[in-house]
Write a protein that holds these residues in place. Structure first.
Motif, PDB file in Angstrom:
ATOM      1  N   VAL A 172       0.876  -1.168   0.000  1.00 50.56           N
ATOM      2  CA  VAL A 172       0.000   0.000   0.000  1.00 50.56           C
ATOM      3  C   VAL A 172       0.914   1.219   0.000  1.00 50.56           C
ATOM      4  CG1 VAL A 172      -1.798   1.250   1.237  1.00 50.56           C
ATOM      5  CG2 VAL A 172      -1.805  -1.261   1.231  1.00 50.56           C
ATOM      6  N   PRO A 173       0.977   1.962  -1.101  1.00 50.66           N
ATOM      7  CA  PRO A 173       1.926   3.069  -1.217  1.00 50.66           C
ATOM      8  C   PRO A 173       1.669   4.192  -0.220  1.00 50.66           C
ATOM      9  CG  PRO A 173       1.057   2.414  -3.363  1.00 50.66           C
ATOM     10  CD  PRO A 173       0.207   1.754  -2.330  1.00 50.66           C
ATOM     11  N   GLY A 174       2.747   4.884   0.140  1.00 51.64           N
ATOM     12  CA  GLY A 174       2.648   6.030   1.028  1.00 51.64           C
ATOM     13  C   GLY A 174       3.602   5.897   2.194  1.00 51.64           C
ATOM     14  N   PRO A 175       3.770   6.983   2.968  1.00 53.16           N
ATOM     15  CA  PRO A 175       4.639   6.939   4.155  1.00 53.16           C
ATOM     16  C   PRO A 175       4.114   5.904   5.145  1.00 53.16           C
ATOM     17  CG  PRO A 175       4.034   9.198   3.593  1.00 53.16           C
ATOM     18  CD  PRO A 175       3.158   8.315   2.773  1.00 53.16           C
ATOM     19  N   ALA A 176       4.962   4.944   5.520  1.00 51.54           N
ATOM     20  CA  ALA A 176       4.542   3.854   6.398  1.00 51.54           C
ATOM     21  C   ALA A 176       5.232   3.966   7.749  1.00 51.54           C
ATOM     22  CB  ALA A 176       4.855   2.506   5.755  1.00 51.54           C
ATOM     23  N   ALA A 177       4.506   4.420   8.738  1.00 52.00           N
ATOM     24  CA  ALA A 177       5.036   4.511  10.095  1.00 52.00           C
ATOM     25  C   ALA A 177       4.756   3.205  10.825  1.00 52.00           C
ATOM     26  CB  ALA A 177       4.394   5.675  10.843  1.00 52.00           C
ATOM     27  N   THR A 178       5.790   2.581  11.354  1.00 51.37           N
ATOM     28  CA  THR A 178       5.640   1.306  12.062  1.00 51.37           C
ATOM     29  C   THR A 178       5.130   1.527  13.480  1.00 51.37           C
ATOM     30  OG1 THR A 178       7.436   0.310  10.780  1.00 51.37           O
ATOM     31  CG2 THR A 178       6.846  -0.760  12.853  1.00 51.37           C
ATOM     32  N   THR A 179       4.122   0.755  13.849  1.00 50.50           N
ATOM     33  CA  THR A 179       3.578   0.798  15.208  1.00 50.50           C
ATOM     34  C   THR A 179       4.239  -0.289  16.046  1.00 50.50           C
ATOM     35  OG1 THR A 179       1.431   1.602  14.411  1.00 50.50           O
ATOM     36  CG2 THR A 179       1.504   0.613  16.617  1.00 50.50           C
ATOM     37  N   PRO A 180       4.891   0.057  17.164  1.00 46.54           N
ATOM     38  CA  PRO A 180       5.530  -0.969  18.005  1.00 46.54           C
ATOM     39  C   PRO A 180       4.506  -1.982  18.505  1.00 46.54           C
ATOM     40  CG  PRO A 180       6.256   1.231  18.639  1.00 46.54           C
ATOM     41  CD  PRO A 180       5.098   1.417  17.702  1.00 46.54           C
ATOM     42  N   LEU A 181       4.901  -3.221  18.585  1.00 50.07           N
ATOM     43  CA  LEU A 181       4.009  -4.256  19.096  1.00 50.07           C
ATOM     44  C   LEU A 181       3.722  -3.990  20.570  1.00 50.07           C
ATOM     45  CD1 LEU A 181       2.723  -6.981  18.088  1.00 50.07           C
ATOM     46  CD2 LEU A 181       4.567  -8.115  19.332  1.00 50.07           C
ATOM     47  N   PRO A 182       2.447  -3.961  20.976  1.00 49.57           N
ATOM     48  CA  PRO A 182       2.128  -3.754  22.389  1.00 49.57           C
ATOM     49  C   PRO A 182       2.809  -4.797  23.272  1.00 49.57           C
ATOM     50  CG  PRO A 182       0.165  -3.512  21.053  1.00 49.57           C
ATOM     51  CD  PRO A 182       1.237  -4.039  20.145  1.00 49.57           C
ATOM     52  N   LYS A 183       3.096  -4.435  24.510  1.00 46.49           N
ATOM     53  CA  LYS A 183       3.786  -5.328  25.431  1.00 46.49           C
ATOM     54  C   LYS A 183       2.962  -6.582  25.714  1.00 46.49           C
ATOM     55  CE  LYS A 183       6.393  -1.678  27.791  1.00 46.49           C
ATOM     56  NZ  LYS A 183       6.679  -1.022  29.099  1.00 46.49           N
ATOM     57  N   VAL A 184       3.678  -7.631  26.093  1.00 49.00           N
ATOM     58  CA  VAL A 184       3.023  -8.890  26.465  1.00 49.00           C
ATOM     59  C   VAL A 184       2.084  -8.643  27.642  1.00 49.00           C
ATOM     60  CG1 VAL A 184       3.401 -11.211  27.399  1.00 49.00           C
ATOM     61  CG2 VAL A 184       4.924 -10.298  25.619  1.00 49.00           C
ATOM     62  N   SER A 185       0.868  -9.152  27.540  1.00 49.82           N
ATOM     63  CA  SER A 185      -0.129  -8.965  28.590  1.00 49.82           C
ATOM     64  C   SER A 185      -1.123 -10.117  28.557  1.00 49.82           C
ATOM     65  CB  SER A 185      -0.870  -7.634  28.400  1.00 49.82           C
ATOM     66  OG  SER A 185      -1.887  -7.480  29.368  1.00 49.82           O
ATOM     67  N   THR A 186      -1.674 -10.447  29.705  1.00 42.77           N
ATOM     68  CA  THR A 186      -2.655 -11.523  29.775  1.00 42.77           C
ATOM     69  C   THR A 186      -4.079 -10.996  29.757  1.00 42.77           C
ATOM     70  OG1 THR A 186      -2.594 -11.512  32.196  1.00 42.77           O
ATOM     71  CG2 THR A 186      -1.096 -13.032  31.056  1.00 42.77           C
ATOM     72  N   THR A 187      -4.239  -9.679  29.673  1.00 35.92           N
ATOM     73  CA  THR A 187      -5.586  -9.122  29.691  1.00 35.92           C
ATOM     74  C   THR A 187      -5.682  -7.905  28.782  1.00 35.92           C
ATOM     75  OG1 THR A 187      -7.359  -8.292  31.129  1.00 35.92           O
ATOM     76  CG2 THR A 187      -5.107  -7.634  31.660  1.00 35.92           C
ATOM     77  N   THR A 188      -6.870  -7.681  28.253  1.00 38.47           N
ATOM     78  CA  THR A 188      -7.130  -6.524  27.416  1.00 38.47           C
ATOM     79  C   THR A 188      -8.611  -6.175  27.508  1.00 38.47           C
ATOM     80  OG1 THR A 188      -6.821  -5.599  25.191  1.00 38.47           O
ATOM     81  CG2 THR A 188      -7.655  -7.841  25.316  1.00 38.47           C
ATOM     82  N   GLU A 189      -8.979  -4.991  27.060  1.00 39.24           N
ATOM     83  CA  GLU A 189     -10.374  -4.554  27.105  1.00 39.24           C
ATOM     84  C   GLU A 189     -10.841  -4.135  25.723  1.00 39.24           C
ATOM     85  OE1 GLU A 189     -11.198  -1.648  30.066  1.00 39.24           O
ATOM     86  OE2 GLU A 189     -10.486  -2.891  31.732  1.00 39.24           O
ATOM     87  N   VAL A 190     -12.119  -4.405  25.446  1.00 39.96           N
ATOM     88  CA  VAL A 190     -12.721  -3.996  24.192  1.00 39.96           C
ATOM     89  C   VAL A 190     -14.215  -3.784  24.407  1.00 39.96           C
ATOM     90  CG1 VAL A 190     -13.053  -6.412  23.444  1.00 39.96           C
ATOM     91  CG2 VAL A 190     -13.037  -4.558  21.755  1.00 39.96           C
ATOM     92  N   ASP A 191     -14.726  -2.641  24.019  1.00 41.68           N
ATOM     93  CA  ASP A 191     -16.156  -2.338  24.097  1.00 41.68           C
ATOM     94  C   ASP A 191     -16.734  -2.577  25.492  1.00 41.68           C
ATOM     95  OD1 ASP A 191     -15.960  -1.824  21.360  1.00 41.68           O
ATOM     96  OD2 ASP A 191     -16.525  -3.883  20.827  1.00 41.68           O
ATOM     97  N   GLY A 192     -15.949  -2.306  26.527  1.00 45.64           N
ATOM     98  CA  GLY A 192     -16.422  -2.488  27.896  1.00 45.64           C
ATOM     99  C   GLY A 192     -16.236  -3.886  28.444  1.00 45.64           C
ATOM    100  N   TYR A 193     -15.738  -4.806  27.628  1.00 42.36           N
ATOM    101  CA  TYR A 193     -15.499  -6.184  28.065  1.00 42.36           C
ATOM    102  C   TYR A 193     -14.022  -6.364  28.409  1.00 42.36           C
ATOM    103  CZ  TYR A 193     -20.096  -7.389  26.184  1.00 42.36           C
ATOM    104  OH  TYR A 193     -21.447  -7.452  25.934  1.00 42.36           O
ATOM    105  N   THR A 194     -13.761  -7.195  29.414  1.00 40.19           N
ATOM    106  CA  THR A 194     -12.395  -7.547  29.792  1.00 40.19           C
ATOM    107  C   THR A 194     -12.126  -8.986  29.366  1.00 40.19           C
ATOM    108  OG1 THR A 194     -12.411  -6.053  31.695  1.00 40.19           O
ATOM    109  CG2 THR A 194     -10.757  -7.795  31.690  1.00 40.19           C
TER     110      THR A 194
END
Length: 300
Positions: A177-199
């Protein structure tokens, strides 16, 4: 239980790999049960002539981990080497068989004939789609807007006939996909995350090349969630990608489906062939809405 619900092949040098997840890192989740419309054009339809495609853009010839463009005579073919940035676009492709002709008969797995995934090289922008197929075997995947960079596109399917009948296959190609490509660092290792109010909490000590139990628990406002709805004939869909090479893995929980009463615990039988960090994407449905949770898991 179908072969696809069990561990899916994703191992280097032919090792079996299974696991998966689904979610959408920094981007919003996108499921294409109702994909973008668009008729495949004749020029976009692969001809399946049987020519040597080893030098075709986006075609990797290494085998294993879902990173190969060809396996056991089956090829993922497309004329598209680049896709536009910042807007939805149709990606057209075909699966050709050992005879060089487009495959048009596929076994329905998890309610679909083919599952399609897109992930950027930094493991962001995850999309899980269900393309439509024209009579000539050309598939059209309606991708949501893509950010500039290198993307890998996966097709997961089981041929209904021929030498690959009942064989689960995952093939992939890359596009730019052409264009300036900024790399996003991989989030740290974790055993939990949240989405839409759910854990979402993940428990399990995984070691490369060894099968281990993996448990996912879903809660909301500190209370166990027990109203998960079936999604693709299961209570969750788990896809994973390996940091560095984007190796693919996928599986579904082993819990028996009993109406809209899934949760809070989901049990997986996980085997990841490679050590290192994996980005996991878990998709689950409640009240008719699909949620996608993402987290990073380390495999010893």
């Amino acid at each position: 239980m179908s072969a696809r619900r069990r561990t899916l092949a994703a191992a280097s040098l032919g090792s079996a790999l299974a696991l998966a997840l689904a979610a959408c890192g920094a981007d919003s989740p996108h499921d294409s049960s109702t994909p973008r419309t668009g008729k495949p054009s004749a020029s976009a339809s692969p001809t399946g002539t049987g020519h040597d495609h080893s030098s075709m853009p986006g075609m990797d010839m290494n085998d294993g981990d879902g990173l190969a463009g060809e396996k056991d005579g089956y090829r993922l073919t497309s004329n598209a080497a680049t896709l536009p940035a910042g807007k939805g676009t149709d990606y057209r492709f075909a699966v050709t068989g050992p005879d060089g002709k487009p495959v048009t008969r596929f076994t329905v797995e998890q309610t679909k004939r083919l599952h399609f995934y897109a992930i950027r090289s930094d493991l962001t922008g995850f999309q899980h789609l269900h393309p439509t197929m024209a009579d000539d075997g050309t598939w059209t995947a309606g991708l949501a807007a893509l950010q500039p960079g290198s993307w890998r596109l996966f097709a997961q399917f089981t041929p209904h006939s021929g030498t690959g009948r009942s064989q689960d296959l995952v093939l992939s190609r890359t596009v730019t996909v052409p264009g300036p490509a900024a790399t996003t660092p991989l989030p740290k290792v974790s055993t939990t995350t949240e989405v839409d109010g759910y854990t979402v909490t993940v428990r399990g000590e995984l070691m490369a090349g060894m099968a281990h139990p993996l448990t996912v628990t879903v809660s909301k406002d500190g209370k166990p969630v027990t109203d998960l709805q079936p999604y693709l004939d299961s209570y969750a869909h788990l896809t994973a990608f390996h940091e560095g090479d984007q190796a693919f893995a996928h599986l579904h929980p082993r819990n028996k489906v009993n109406g809209d009463h899934g949760g809070p615990g989901l049990s997986f039988h996980a085997e990841l062939a490679k050590s290192g960090n994996w980005r996991l994407f878990l998709q689950f449905r409640t009240a008719g809405r699909l949620h996608t949770a993402a987290l990073t898991l380390h495999v010893s």
